[in-house]
Design an enzyme around this catalytic site. Structure first.
Site, PDB file in Angstrom:
ATOM      1  N   GLU A   1      28.704  -4.302 -33.143  1.00 61.22           N
ATOM      2  CA  GLU A   1      27.741  -3.249 -32.805  1.00 61.22           C
ATOM      3  C   GLU A   1      27.634  -3.096 -31.282  1.00 61.22           C
ATOM      4  O   GLU A   1      27.604  -4.080 -30.555  1.00 61.22           O
ATOM      5  CB  GLU A   1      26.373  -3.616 -33.384  1.00 61.22           C
ATOM      6  CG  GLU A   1      25.263  -2.650 -33.001  1.00 61.22           C
ATOM      7  CD  GLU A   1      23.888  -3.200 -33.358  1.00 61.22           C
ATOM      8  OE1 GLU A   1      22.916  -2.419 -33.313  1.00 61.22           O
ATOM      9  OE2 GLU A   1      23.784  -4.404 -33.669  1.00 61.22           O
TER      10      GLU A   1
ATOM     11  N   LYS B   1      23.995   4.989 -37.870  1.00 62.40           N
ATOM     12  CA  LYS B   1      23.065   4.064 -38.500  1.00 62.40           C
ATOM     13  C   LYS B   1      21.897   4.805 -39.143  1.00 62.40           C
ATOM     14  O   LYS B   1      21.279   5.670 -38.526  1.00 62.40           O
ATOM     15  CB  LYS B   1      22.552   3.055 -37.464  1.00 62.40           C
ATOM     16  CG  LYS B   1      21.696   1.946 -38.060  1.00 62.40           C
ATOM     17  CD  LYS B   1      21.191   1.007 -36.976  1.00 62.40           C
ATOM     18  CE  LYS B   1      20.332  -0.097 -37.584  1.00 62.40           C
ATOM     19  NZ  LYS B   1      19.697  -0.926 -36.549  1.00 62.40           N
TER      20      LYS B   1
ATOM     21  N   CYS C   1      23.890  -3.533 -37.615  1.00 59.10           N
ATOM     22  CA  CYS C   1      22.725  -4.352 -37.285  1.00 59.10           C
ATOM     23  C   CYS C   1      22.115  -4.942 -38.555  1.00 59.10           C
ATOM     24  O   CYS C   1      22.797  -5.596 -39.334  1.00 59.10           O
ATOM     25  CB  CYS C   1      21.713  -3.532 -36.484  1.00 59.10           C
ATOM     26  SG  CYS C   1      20.359  -4.470 -35.737  1.00 59.10           S
TER      27      CYS C   1
END
Length: 558
Positions: free
Chosen positions: A310, A372, A420
């Site tokens: 990430e 995301k 994440c």
């Protein structure tokens, strides 16, 4: 010899018959401090069962002290004791949040980080309260010498706990961190049942066994069985679900099908401290490290995909010539590269920011992108920004993506990315599998919390996503744990956390046409049923408790 054994047995029976029962009227047992001790003890035992401490067996009796603490309490007192227990548990198991103070500057920001840590633990502790109230009212109505009433009590507290965990997972954007079932991540035979009910079904039999142990211990202090210090029928019933889950797990693990198709991945773990990722003077150092590790990994033959974590590049890839040139050089040989980067979209209304995962083919050709979906409050956006912005270092808010994205790879080995903490949010993995992903990639930057047990706890959640959907996952993290997890929760890792390097591994994509698991098809149906059942139990106990007190002219429980 036989005569001596018979004589010893007679003496033992006589001793058991004459053994005094525990005196519950002793001021020690009536003291509020005894209840507080039981509440705190449960919080500590629960925390000891999770990564960071690793005593997972304790979880099967960890709730017993709290149940004893609240069994004769008023609702108000039981609620406070439950909140205390939950607060202790989350303060210990989330202790890695304290490390945020090392990634922000200024006394005010550091204080905000500590206050936020304590408030989060307090908030999560609220979800212990329905369980404690159920124990308090359930003991008054059911718990005693009748086995089937005791089983009813065990069912009630189990459903309420699971329902509360489920609500915690989605309410106010959700924080599904460390449900009880996650504690068993390293016990593969126990957790294969997750393909039917997710991590919630593992939590359920943990609470069920705690309730059986509580009822058994309670027999030593109440009723006609109090002098018979032995396991009772309720404890045996409490063990049954665990035994069945182990039998199921062994059957699954010993009868795994052969998966012949494979994908070879290279996972780059740059190990960049968070304070360096925020320092613009370190940008070139970060790119050089990625180039060094990436080029070394590409010297190996047969790599189908190289993965970076990430926000691997230190800036916005779409607007950074230096970062794009790095990507172009890494893909010159034709090996695809999946990397995390912040992304920006220019619109008439202004700039829109995303936390993204981008897939590049030969010479930097963009093949796909995932934005995301599940953003972290106070990390990627600020709720009530007019009030709260000054307490966080976040200057701009990110926007969430529209949904799961299927990213192409050679042949039909398509996959989906999670960024994440998205691998702790079970529905996202379900949606990706339903959409056609044959394997998953989890890209994370856990440097915010290092060094700590957070990385291992994060991995523990990811293991359940694989079992729930019978799908493998490649995890690529900035500081670890970078690894490959197969569809049965087995972990292949060759890099220690907080080390710079790369690792390669092989995973087997979910076969095309393989029937999806019950959990993939139906999602959190078990948790939803538990929530409905738990809410019904609380309503019935509260209303019948009121009627009972009115009839007996007993003062209302607070």
């Amino acid at each position: 010899m036989i005569g001596s054994f018979k004589e010893m047995d007679k003496k033992r029976q006589k001793y058991d018959a004459e053994r005094p029962a525990i005196n519950l009227n002793n001021p020690i047992f009536q003291s509020i401090w005894f209840a507080v001790f039981g509440s705190i003890l449960s919080g500590v035992l629960l925390a000891l069962g999770f990564p960071g401490f690793g005593n997972s067996t304790l979880i099967f009796v960890a709730l017993v002290p709290l149940m004893f603490a609240v069994q004769g309490a008023s609702i108000k007192k039981a609620s406070w004791l439950a909140l205390l227990s939950g607060f202790v548990f989350f303060m210990m198991s989330l202790s890695w949040l304290h490390n945020l103070t090392g990634t922000v500057e200024g006394v005010g920001m550091k204080a905000s980080a500590l206050v936020g840590y304590a408030l989060l633990a307090l908030y999560c502790g609220l979800y212990f309260i329905p369980f404690a109230i159920t124990v308090t009212l359930g003991v008054q109505r059911w718990a005693g010498e009748n086995v089937w009433k005791n089983v009813r009590f065990m069912f009630a507290v189990t459903m309420v706990w699971v329902g509360a965990e489920y609500v915690r997972g989605f309410l106010l954007t959700g924080f599904p961190w460390n449900p009880l079932g996650v504690s068993q991540y390293a016990n593969p035979t126990i957790i294969q049942i997750a393909e039917w009910g997710g991590v919630s079904i593992v939590s359920a039999y943990i609470v069920w066994m705690n309730a059986g142990a509580f009822i058994t211990f309670r027999q030593y202090t109440h009723g006609s069985r109090m002098k018979k210090y032995r396991p009772h029928f309720e404890l045996m019933i409490g063990i049954v679900p665990l035994a069945l889950s182990i039998a199921h797990g062994m059957n699954v693990l010993f009868n795994r099908p052969e998966f012949y198709e494979s994908v070879n991945v290279a996972l780059v773990q740059p190990n960049i401290p968070q304070v360096e990722k925020w320092d613009t003077e370190m940008d070139q150092m970060i790119r050089d490290r990625l180039a060094e590790l990436g080029s070394t990994a590409l010297r190996l033959e047969g790599i189908d995909l190289m993965i970076w974590p990430e926000t691997a590049v230190p800036d916005f890839l779409r607007t950074s010539r230096a970062s794009y040139d790095l990507v172009k050089s890494m893909t010159a040989t034709g090996t695809p590269l999946l990397l995390g980067s912040m992304d920006v979209e220019f619109t008439e209304a202004g700039r829109i920011y995303y936390n993204s995962s981008m897939l590049f083919g030969k010479d930097g050709e963009e093949l796909g992108k995932y934005d995301k979906q599940h953003l972290v409050p106070f990390g990627e956006y600020v709720p009530f920004p007019g009030l709260m912005r000054k307490f966080t270092p976040i200057e701009v808010d990110f926007r969430h993506g529209a949904g799961s994205t299927i990213l192409p790879l050679r042949g039909n080995a398509s996959f989906s990315a999670l960024i994440c903490f998205e691998d702790i949010v079970a529905p996202l993995s379900v949606n990706a599998t339903r959409a056609g992903a044959r394997w998953l990639v989890s890209q994370s930057n856990d440097a915010w919390f290092d060094p700590s047990a957070q990385s291992e706890q994060h991995l523990a959640h990811a293991i359940f996503r694989c079992i729930e959907n019978r799908i493998p996952m490649a995890r690529c993290c900035n500081t670890g744990v970078s690894c490959i997890i197969d569809a049965y929760g087995n972990v292949q890792r060759n890099l220690e956390p907080l080390t710079k390097g790369f690792t390669t591994g092989q995973l087997h994509p979910r076969p095309i046409g393989l029937e999806k698991t019950f959990y993939t098809r139906n999602g959190n149906v078990f948790s939803k049923v538990a929530l409905i059942a738990g809410a019904t139990v609380l309503f019935v106990l509260r209303s019948k408790g009121w009627k009972f007190r009115r009839k007996k002219d007993v003062p209302e429980v607070e």
